[in-house]
Design a protein around this motif. Structure first.
Motif, PDB file in Angstrom:
ATOM      1  N   ALA A  83       0.828  -1.206   0.000  1.00  0.00           N
ATOM      2  CA  ALA A  83       0.000   0.000   0.000  1.00  0.00           C
ATOM      3  C   ALA A  83       0.863   1.256   0.000  1.00  0.00           C
ATOM      4  O   ALA A  83       0.572   2.230  -0.717  1.00  0.00           O
ATOM      5  N   GLU A  84       1.916   1.248   0.783  1.00  0.00           N
ATOM      6  CA  GLU A  84       2.798   2.410   0.815  1.00  0.00           C
ATOM      7  C   GLU A  84       3.490   2.615  -0.531  1.00  0.00           C
ATOM      8  O   GLU A  84       3.609   3.750  -1.010  1.00  0.00           O
ATOM      9  N   ARG A  85       3.921   1.521  -1.152  1.00  0.00           N
ATOM     10  CA  ARG A  85       4.568   1.618  -2.456  1.00  0.00           C
ATOM     11  C   ARG A  85       3.577   2.071  -3.527  1.00  0.00           C
ATOM     12  O   ARG A  85       3.874   2.959  -4.345  1.00  0.00           O
ATOM     13  N   CYS A  86       2.396   1.477  -3.519  1.00  0.00           N
ATOM     14  CA  CYS A  86       1.375   1.837  -4.504  1.00  0.00           C
ATOM     15  C   CYS A  86       0.969   3.302  -4.361  1.00  0.00           C
ATOM     16  O   CYS A  86       0.762   4.005  -5.357  1.00  0.00           O
ATOM     17  N   GLY A  87       0.895   3.765  -3.106  1.00  0.00           N
ATOM     18  CA  GLY A  87       0.507   5.145  -2.863  1.00  0.00           C
ATOM     19  C   GLY A  87       1.495   6.171  -3.367  1.00  0.00           C
ATOM     20  O   GLY A  87       1.148   7.354  -3.511  1.00  0.00           O
ATOM     21  N   THR A  88       2.724   5.757  -3.647  1.00  0.00           N
ATOM     22  CA  THR A  88       3.704   6.675  -4.241  1.00  0.00           C
ATOM     23  C   THR A  88       3.603   6.707  -5.762  1.00  0.00           C
ATOM     24  O   THR A  88       4.165   7.593  -6.398  1.00  0.00           O
ATOM     25  N   LEU A  89       2.875   5.734  -6.334  1.00  0.00           N
ATOM     26  CA  LEU A  89       2.783   5.610  -7.782  1.00  0.00           C
ATOM     27  C   LEU A  89       1.462   6.130  -8.344  1.00  0.00           C
ATOM     28  O   LEU A  89       1.383   6.527  -9.500  1.00  0.00           O
ATOM     29  N   THR A  90       0.424   6.086  -7.527  1.00  0.00           N
ATOM     30  CA  THR A  90      -0.891   6.539  -7.958  1.00  0.00           C
ATOM     31  C   THR A  90      -1.686   6.935  -6.725  1.00  0.00           C
ATOM     32  O   THR A  90      -1.239   6.730  -5.591  1.00  0.00           O
ATOM     33  N   ARG A  91      -2.859   7.496  -6.935  1.00  0.00           N
ATOM     34  CA  ARG A  91      -3.753   7.807  -5.829  1.00  0.00           C
ATOM     35  C   ARG A  91      -4.359   6.493  -5.332  1.00  0.00           C
ATOM     36  O   ARG A  91      -4.931   5.725  -6.119  1.00  0.00           O
ATOM     37  N   LEU A  92      -4.222   6.216  -4.048  1.00  0.00           N
ATOM     38  CA  LEU A  92      -4.718   4.980  -3.454  1.00  0.00           C
ATOM     39  C   LEU A  92      -5.867   5.300  -2.515  1.00  0.00           C
ATOM     40  O   LEU A  92      -5.780   6.209  -1.693  1.00  0.00           O
ATOM     41  N   ALA A  93      -6.941   4.560  -2.638  1.00  0.00           N
ATOM     42  CA  ALA A  93      -8.094   4.737  -1.759  1.00  0.00           C
ATOM     43  C   ALA A  93      -8.449   3.384  -1.132  1.00  0.00           C
ATOM     44  O   ALA A  93      -8.669   2.415  -1.839  1.00  0.00           O
ATOM     45  N   ASN A  94      -8.447   3.375   0.186  1.00  0.00           N
ATOM     46  CA  ASN A  94      -8.093   4.473   1.072  1.00  0.00           C
ATOM     47  C   ASN A  94      -6.571   4.590   1.181  1.00  0.00           C
ATOM     48  O   ASN A  94      -5.849   3.662   0.826  1.00  0.00           O
ATOM     49  N   PRO A  95      -6.065   5.747   1.675  1.00  0.00           N
ATOM     50  CA  PRO A  95      -4.618   5.987   1.667  1.00  0.00           C
ATOM     51  C   PRO A  95      -3.817   5.000   2.507  1.00  0.00           C
ATOM     52  O   PRO A  95      -4.358   4.358   3.419  1.00  0.00           O
ATOM     53  N   ALA A  96      -2.530   4.915   2.218  1.00  0.00           N
ATOM     54  CA  ALA A  96      -1.664   3.935   2.872  1.00  0.00           C
ATOM     55  C   ALA A  96      -1.586   4.131   4.382  1.00  0.00           C
ATOM     56  O   ALA A  96      -1.507   3.151   5.127  1.00  0.00           O
ATOM     57  N   ASP A  97      -1.604   5.382   4.856  1.00  0.00           N
ATOM     58  CA  ASP A  97      -1.532   5.571   6.306  1.00  0.00           C
ATOM     59  C   ASP A  97      -2.792   5.060   6.992  1.00  0.00           C
ATOM     60  O   ASP A  97      -2.732   4.556   8.123  1.00  0.00           O
ATOM     61  N   VAL A  98      -3.926   5.154   6.322  1.00  0.00           N
ATOM     62  CA  VAL A  98      -5.167   4.583   6.846  1.00  0.00           C
ATOM     63  C   VAL A  98      -5.077   3.060   6.860  1.00  0.00           C
ATOM     64  O   VAL A  98      -5.473   2.404   7.834  1.00  0.00           O
TER      65      VAL A  98
END
Length: 290
Positions: A72-87
């Protein structure tokens, strides 16, 4: 044309079928998006090519939580992730219930037992043992005080596999009023459902359970909606959530308490609520356009 990934997992004997996924892909395509279902741990997926990745049915994450949160953290650096990696990181560990309780949210009483802790179990009432990282009642079981030795073996198995255990009183209201799931999308209530009890007496913790028995439509009470809103408002950092599910049960006082706050991959049960599909599609397209 927005490019949207609906993130899922590989099929397997321990993974439920996502009944919503094909219809949601089709509905997004009919609305003008380029949509596809993508497996979260497929190294061939180029997440950067998507405008939005929506976590939908990554239902194998609970026994691979460290790997999943890293993805999730890696994906969140490449595109908008829902819900966000910190969540995702916060919500994959059910010790968040302690944080919600500290914020004044009514939750089911919960104690946590990590490896090395004294195996102190209730001796005056039924209780539930389950892992802090779990889904679909995996590794969960219900015990009476005279089943202490069986519960201890359960705890030792979880600790040996690297899990922290949580111990909760068995909430007897589930047997009469069930468990209610309030679904939110785009910041407001989408629909709600009610299901019956999952944990039958004597069912081994390592036996697969029916995760949503007797699921039916439900109209939340004002108090249920208020508790759900308070839980969502207590998520650290007040992040923007595309979706959320708040699971409620009735405590001994008959008032709703949070059993679980699902912000990672809640089953939306769109097959039961087809009228909600246009709204889900609209909110996903809005998120992709941001």
């Amino acid at each position: 044309m927005p490019r949207i990934a609906l993130v899922t997992c590989r099929p397997g004997p321990d993974v439920s079928e996502d009944r919503d996924l094909p219809g949601l892909v089709r509905a997004l395509e009919e609305a003008g998006a380029e949509a596809s279902a993508e497996v979260w741990d497929d190294d061939a997926v180029d997440w950067a090519r998507f405008d939005l990745a929506v976590i939908r049915s990554t239902w194998d994450y609970s026994w691979r939580s460290a790997e999943f949160t890293a993805w999730a953290e890696r994906c969140g650096t490449l595109t908008r992730l829902a819900n966000p990696a910190d969540v995702v990181r916060w919500n994959t560990d059910k010790r968040y219930l302690g944080e919600l309780a500290a914020a004044g949210v009514p939750v089911v009483d919960t104690r946590y037992l990590a490896a090395g802790d004294p195996l102190d179990l209730p001796d005056g009432h039924e209780y539930v043992v389950k892992p802090t990282s779990g889904a679909g009642a995996r590794f969960a079981a219900r015990y009476t005080p005279d089943e202490h030795d069986t519960a201890v073996r359960h705890l030792r198995r979880m600790h040996a596999e690297g899990f922290t255990a949580m111990v909760q009183p068995y909430v007897r209201g589930i047997d009469t009023t069930g468990e209610r799931a309030l679904q939110y999308f785009g910041g407001s209530l989408l629909h709600a459902g009610r299901k019956g009890p999952v944990l039958a007496p004597g069912t081994p913790y390592d036996r697969r359970k029916v995760a949503h028995p007797g699921l039916t439509d439900w109209s939340p009470t004002l108090e249920e909606a208020a508790v759900a809103r308070k839980a969502l408002a207590s998520v650290p950092g007040r992040p923007e959530l595309l979706y959320a599910r708040v699971d409620l049960v009735d405590g001994e006082d008959g008032r709703p308490r949070v059993m679980e706050l699902e912000l990672v991959e809640p089953n939306l049960f769109l097959w039961l609520h087809p009228e909600s599909v246009p709204r889900v599609v609209e909110e996903i397209l809005k998120a992709a356009a941001r």
